[in-house]
Motif scaffolding. Structure first.
Motif, PDB file in Angstrom:
ATOM      1  N   GLU A   1       0.820  -1.208   0.000  1.00 41.99           N
ATOM      2  CA  GLU A   1       0.000   0.000   0.000  1.00 41.99           C
ATOM      3  C   GLU A   1       0.860   1.268   0.000  1.00 41.99           C
ATOM      4  O   GLU A   1       0.362   2.361   0.250  1.00 41.99           O
ATOM      5  N   ARG A   2       2.157   1.105  -0.263  1.00 41.09           N
ATOM      6  CA  ARG A   2       3.122   2.212  -0.278  1.00 41.09           C
ATOM      7  C   ARG A   2       3.278   2.875   1.086  1.00 41.09           C
ATOM      8  O   ARG A   2       3.569   4.059   1.196  1.00 41.09           O
ATOM      9  N   GLN A   3       3.042   2.080   2.102  1.00 39.06           N
ATOM     10  CA  GLN A   3       3.237   2.537   3.471  1.00 39.06           C
ATOM     11  C   GLN A   3       4.664   2.222   3.904  1.00 39.06           C
ATOM     12  O   GLN A   3       5.117   1.085   3.781  1.00 39.06           O
TER      13      GLN A   3
ATOM     14  N   TRP B   1       7.448   1.550   6.654  1.00 37.21           N
ATOM     15  CA  TRP B   1       7.620   1.085   8.029  1.00 37.21           C
ATOM     16  C   TRP B   1       9.094   1.170   8.387  1.00 37.21           C
ATOM     17  O   TRP B   1       9.963   0.853   7.572  1.00 37.21           O
TER      18      TRP B   1
ATOM     19  N   ARG C   1       5.540   4.017  11.917  1.00 34.18           N
ATOM     20  CA  ARG C   1       4.782   4.132  10.675  1.00 34.18           C
ATOM     21  C   ARG C   1       4.867   5.581  10.174  1.00 34.18           C
ATOM     22  O   ARG C   1       4.646   6.530  10.936  1.00 34.18           O
ATOM     23  N   TYR C   2       5.175   5.732   8.883  1.00 32.34           N
ATOM     24  CA  TYR C   2       5.335   7.070   8.308  1.00 32.34           C
ATOM     25  C   TYR C   2       4.013   7.577   7.752  1.00 32.34           C
ATOM     26  O   TYR C   2       3.288   6.857   7.050  1.00 32.34           O
ATOM     27  N   ASP C   3       3.706   8.847   8.038  1.00 29.03           N
ATOM     28  CA  ASP C   3       2.538   9.525   7.482  1.00 29.03           C
ATOM     29  C   ASP C   3       3.039  10.578   6.496  1.00 29.03           C
ATOM     30  O   ASP C   3       3.613  11.591   6.889  1.00 29.03           O
ATOM     31  N   GLN C   4       2.813  10.322   5.206  1.00 30.84           N
ATOM     32  CA  GLN C   4       3.354  11.202   4.182  1.00 30.84           C
ATOM     33  C   GLN C   4       2.735  12.599   4.232  1.00 30.84           C
ATOM     34  O   GLN C   4       3.423  13.604   4.022  1.00 30.84           O
TER      35      GLN C   4
END
Length: 357
Positions: free
Chosen positions: A190-192, A194, A203-206
């Motif tokens: 999902e292009r998330q 970690w 977890r990265y929040d773009q």
């Protein structure tokens, strides 16, 4: 299958007959490496096999069956910057450049130009940071390069030659990662992004360009995460210093596997994880290798029957009563003056009693 070891070189295991060919510093002609500590094995798009060792990089060119020290046969390329250094990770970016994560920074090989450029220090504001240990590298779908190191996580934009440093700091500051030692990186389906550190998962929040520390469950927050892989269902598999873990990001379901589940040991090795084309996962540790397909790992959904065994009464004047076993009584009578009743029970499931919940 290529298997690297910490002290005995590199092994090639044939899938056809299981035959093992060993490449090492003291191996025979055609099978020699420059160092027996193997940190990374990586095959690029051209079929070249790169090996990061305790002393620089070895390469087996596509179509060959012999390794040589990178740069020894590249007259235009100088490897002075990372020969003699630990090379912990190797990737190829979308432009065909080869990146090396080393114990003295990161290094980029441009095959077209025949040049290597190096970054051995960076600035975080006015503070100069020496890149003494770079552990992992990842290119995301935007072409950004993420660099995990001992001084934090670095986001590098190659086209602009700009970077941003994320470091641990005030716990309630959301833009921080939770630990400066970044050991593993994963971009899921999902292009998330970690980020695995020496003390858990981030977890990265773009949108906000910030990180959230996954602190629940507590067991996940205590792991030193050496490797991460995503299975076909979107679950994350994490190798650590406490065994192997499975984490579902959607439901936050977490399960920890230990020696009773067949693990080679509780302690795994940094960077030693892989997923093949069939979806099998491989994790290497201090006592060997675990190989499995996630679909073959089933949960015990049986709910154990409870058996209430005994109870203890605590009186106002202090002191506990002797245990009163429930198999000898048909009813519990609580006399005046009893403050607390403690009821003991057992869960009647003996497959792995230590994990009954």
């Amino acid at each position: 299958l290529w298997l690297g070891t910490t002290t005995r070189g590199l092994n090639h295991v044939s899938k056809e007959d299981g035959r093992v060919t060993r490449y090492a510093r003291n191996a025979g002609p055609g099978r020699r490496l420059t160092h027996d500590q193997i940190n990374k094995v990586y095959r690029d798009k051209s079929g070249n096999l790169w090996v990061g060792t305790g002393d620089g990089v070895n390469i087996m060119r596509s179509g060959s069956n012999q390794f040589y020290r990178f740069c020894d046969r590249e007259p235009r390329v100088s490897c002075v910057s990372f020969n003699g250094q630990q090379v912990n990770d190797i990737i190829e970016d979308s432009g065909g450049n080869i990146w090396f994560a080393a114990s003295n920074g990161w290094h980029i090989y441009n095959p077209e130009e025949g040049e290597i450029s190096s970054r051995q220090s960076i600035y975080n504001g006015a503070e100069a940071l020496a890149l003494q240990d770079v552990y992992c590298l990842l290119e995301d779908h935007r072409g950004w390069i993420w660099v995990g190191s001992s001084v934090g996580l670095i986001k590098y934009l190659p086209e602009e030659d700009k970077y941003e440093v994320f470091q641990a700091g005030i716990l309630n500051q959301s833009s921080n990662i939770n630990n400066n030692t970044v050991l593993s990186l994963l971009l899921d389906s999902e292009r998330q992004l970690w980020v695995g550190t020496a003390s858990g998962l981030n977890r990265y929040d773009q949108e906000s360009n910030s990180f959230a520390y996954v602190s629940d469950p507590l067991e996940l927050a205590e792991l030193r995460i050496y490797g991460m892989q995503e299975d076909g269902k979107g679950d994350l598999w994490l190798s650590s210093d406490r065994g192997l873990s499975r984490y579902d990001p959607e439901t936050e379901f977490f399960i920890q596997y230990g020696s009773s589940d067949g693990l080679q040991n509780y302690e795994y090795l940094h960077g030693s994880s892989y997923q093949d084309k069939e979806g099998r996962l491989y994790f290497g540790g201090i006592s060997g290798l675990n190989m499995f397909h996630p679909d073959s790992i089933h949960y015990n959904t049986h709910k154990p029957r409870l058996s209430f065994t005994h109870y203890v009464k605590r009186r106002e004047q202090g002191g506990n009563s002797p245990p009163i076993f429930l198999d000898r009584v048909s009813a519990i009578k609580v006399e005046p003056g009893v403050q607390i009743i403690t009821i003991h029970f057992s869960a009647l499931e003996f497959t792995a009693p230590e994990r009954n919940q």
